[in-house]
Design a protein around this motif. Structure first.
Motif, PDB file in Angstrom:
ATOM      1  N   LYS A  78      35.708 -12.495   5.968  1.00 15.47           N
ATOM      2  CA  LYS A  78      34.997 -11.919   4.823  1.00 15.47           C
ATOM      3  C   LYS A  78      35.823 -10.828   4.170  1.00 15.47           C
ATOM      4  CE  LYS A  78      30.341 -11.902   6.218  1.00 15.47           C
ATOM      5  NZ  LYS A  78      29.140 -11.131   6.524  1.00 15.47           N
ATOM      6  N   LEU A  79      36.400  -9.953   4.997  1.00 16.52           N
ATOM      7  CA  LEU A  79      37.157  -8.821   4.486  1.00 16.52           C
ATOM      8  C   LEU A  79      38.612  -9.159   4.187  1.00 16.52           C
ATOM      9  CD1 LEU A  79      35.754  -6.124   6.924  1.00 16.52           C
ATOM     10  CD2 LEU A  79      35.071  -6.539   4.565  1.00 16.52           C
ATOM     11  N   MET A  80      39.043 -10.375   4.548  1.00 18.98           N
ATOM     12  CA  MET A  80      40.426 -10.833   4.359  1.00 18.98           C
ATOM     13  C   MET A  80      41.421  -9.785   4.875  1.00 18.98           C
ATOM     14  SD  MET A  80      40.787 -13.897   3.197  1.00 18.98           S
ATOM     15  CE  MET A  80      42.386 -14.014   2.458  1.00 18.98           C
ATOM     16  N   ILE A  81      41.210  -9.359   6.113  1.00 19.53           N
ATOM     17  CA  ILE A  81      42.086  -8.333   6.665  1.00 19.53           C
ATOM     18  C   ILE A  81      43.449  -8.936   6.978  1.00 19.53           C
ATOM     19  CG2 ILE A  81      40.179  -6.964   7.554  1.00 19.53           C
ATOM     20  CD1 ILE A  81      40.775  -7.980  10.308  1.00 19.53           C
ATOM     21  N   SER A  82      44.459  -8.109   6.977  1.00 17.93           N
ATOM     22  CA  SER A  82      45.832  -8.560   7.206  1.00 17.93           C
ATOM     23  C   SER A  82      46.052  -8.833   8.695  1.00 17.93           C
ATOM     24  CB  SER A  82      46.815  -7.509   6.718  1.00 17.93           C
ATOM     25  OG  SER A  82      46.682  -6.343   7.496  1.00 17.93           O
ATOM     26  N   GLU A  83      47.223  -9.400   8.974  1.00 16.64           N
ATOM     27  CA  GLU A  83      47.564  -9.713  10.365  1.00 16.64           C
ATOM     28  C   GLU A  83      47.588  -8.456  11.227  1.00 16.64           C
ATOM     29  OE1 GLU A  83      51.035 -12.157  11.035  1.00 16.64           O
ATOM     30  OE2 GLU A  83      50.754 -13.100   9.076  1.00 16.64           O
ATOM     31  N   THR A  84      48.199  -7.400  10.702  1.00 18.71           N
ATOM     32  CA  THR A  84      48.315  -6.169  11.503  1.00 18.71           C
ATOM     33  C   THR A  84      46.951  -5.533  11.750  1.00 18.71           C
ATOM     34  OG1 THR A  84      48.768  -4.920   9.482  1.00 18.71           O
ATOM     35  CG2 THR A  84      50.666  -5.669  10.748  1.00 18.71           C
ATOM     36  N   ASP A  85      46.064  -5.573  10.726  1.00 17.85           N
ATOM     37  CA  ASP A  85      44.723  -5.018  10.919  1.00 17.85           C
ATOM     38  C   ASP A  85      43.944  -5.841  11.946  1.00 17.85           C
ATOM     39  OD1 ASP A  85      45.157  -3.001   9.122  1.00 17.85           O
ATOM     40  OD2 ASP A  85      44.272  -4.079   7.424  1.00 17.85           O
ATOM     41  N   PHE A  86      44.105  -7.167  11.905  1.00 16.65           N
ATOM     42  CA  PHE A  86      43.425  -8.022  12.879  1.00 16.65           C
ATOM     43  C   PHE A  86      43.950  -7.733  14.291  1.00 16.65           C
ATOM     44  CE2 PHE A  86      42.685 -11.907  15.298  1.00 16.65           C
ATOM     45  CZ  PHE A  86      41.342 -12.132  15.039  1.00 16.65           C
ATOM     46  N   GLN A  87      45.272  -7.599  14.410  1.00 15.55           N
ATOM     47  CA  GLN A  87      45.853  -7.303  15.724  1.00 15.55           C
ATOM     48  C   GLN A  87      45.362  -5.956  16.243  1.00 15.55           C
ATOM     49  OE1 GLN A  87      50.024  -7.711  14.838  1.00 15.55           O
ATOM     50  NE2 GLN A  87      50.130  -9.724  15.838  1.00 15.55           N
ATOM     51  N   ASP A  88      45.277  -4.969  15.360  1.00 18.66           N
ATOM     52  CA  ASP A  88      44.767  -3.661  15.782  1.00 18.66           C
ATOM     53  C   ASP A  88      43.306  -3.752  16.216  1.00 18.66           C
ATOM     54  OD1 ASP A  88      47.197  -2.536  15.229  1.00 18.66           O
ATOM     55  OD2 ASP A  88      46.597  -1.759  13.248  1.00 18.66           O
ATOM     56  N   SER A  89      42.540  -4.592  15.526  1.00 16.63           N
ATOM     57  CA  SER A  89      41.120  -4.742  15.862  1.00 16.63           C
ATOM     58  C   SER A  89      40.927  -5.373  17.232  1.00 16.63           C
ATOM     59  CB  SER A  89      40.418  -5.605  14.810  1.00 16.63           C
ATOM     60  OG  SER A  89      40.490  -4.998  13.544  1.00 16.63           O
ATOM     61  N   ILE A  90      41.710  -6.398  17.539  1.00 12.43           N
ATOM     62  CA  ILE A  90      41.510  -7.080  18.824  1.00 12.43           C
ATOM     63  C   ILE A  90      42.262  -6.395  19.963  1.00 12.43           C
ATOM     64  CG2 ILE A  90      40.972  -9.302  17.793  1.00 12.43           C
ATOM     65  CD1 ILE A  90      43.809 -10.221  18.392  1.00 12.43           C
ATOM     66  N   HIS A  91      43.249  -5.551  19.632  1.00 14.26           N
ATOM     67  CA  HIS A  91      43.978  -4.820  20.673  1.00 14.26           C
ATOM     68  C   HIS A  91      43.044  -3.873  21.420  1.00 14.26           C
ATOM     69  CE1 HIS A  91      47.345  -3.045  22.747  1.00 14.26           C
ATOM     70  NE2 HIS A  91      46.936  -1.834  22.373  1.00 14.26           N
TER      71      HIS A  91
END
Length: 150
Positions: A25-38
């Motif tokens: 929905k938010l079309m987050i970037s790869e780095t933001d997604f990685q930070d979220s799941i880290h």
């Protein structure tokens, strides 16, 4: 096969679904997604698999979410009329104003019309409330919420 409780599997699937839908929905970037799941504390291999799953499916998820979004009616036209009753048989000195509004709406290429009737004081109150709501939308807090909803 996993030797896990049904509730644990269900919560894991719901969590994964939530993660993917909100990220898409938010079309987050790869780095933001990685930070979220880290932050979740998964292994590096699982983090890479989740990232690849997100990157492969985010456009499909967005298209499905777009199809599931409710289609709200949109404004097409507005007609209004002011009727004033000046007197009646029983009351000779009477002023009774009524505002009649016909609101034309479009929904999925179909046109509908809604007829509304009110007195001027209620209409003025409605106008004031709508102007107040528009003023609220200009605040920084509301802008931040709307930006995050997109």
């Amino acid at each position: 096969k996993l030797n896990l409780d049904i509730d644990a599997v269900q919560r894991a699937v719901e969590g994964l679904t939530y993660l993917l839908t909100e990220s898409s929905k938010l079309m987050i970037s790869e780095t933001d997604f990685q930070d979220s799941i880290h932050v979740l504390g998964f292994s590096d291999e699982l983090n890479k698999l989740l990232l690849q799953l997100y990157l492969d499916n985010r456009k499909d998820i967005r298209s499905i979410l777009n199809e599931l979004a409710p289609r709200l009616p949109s404004y097409h036209n507005l007609e209004w009329r002011l009727d004033v009753q000046l007197a009646s048989r029983s009351l000779r000195q009477q002023i009774k104003p009524v505002v009649t509004i016909k609101l034309h709406l479009n929904q999925n290429e179909d046109q509908t019309a809604q007829v509304l009737q009110t007195d001027p004081s209620t209409l003025l109150h409605l106008i004031q409330q709508l102007e107040q709501a528009l003023g609220e939308m200009k605040t920084n807090h509301c802008r931040r919420i709307v930006r995050n909803m997109k």
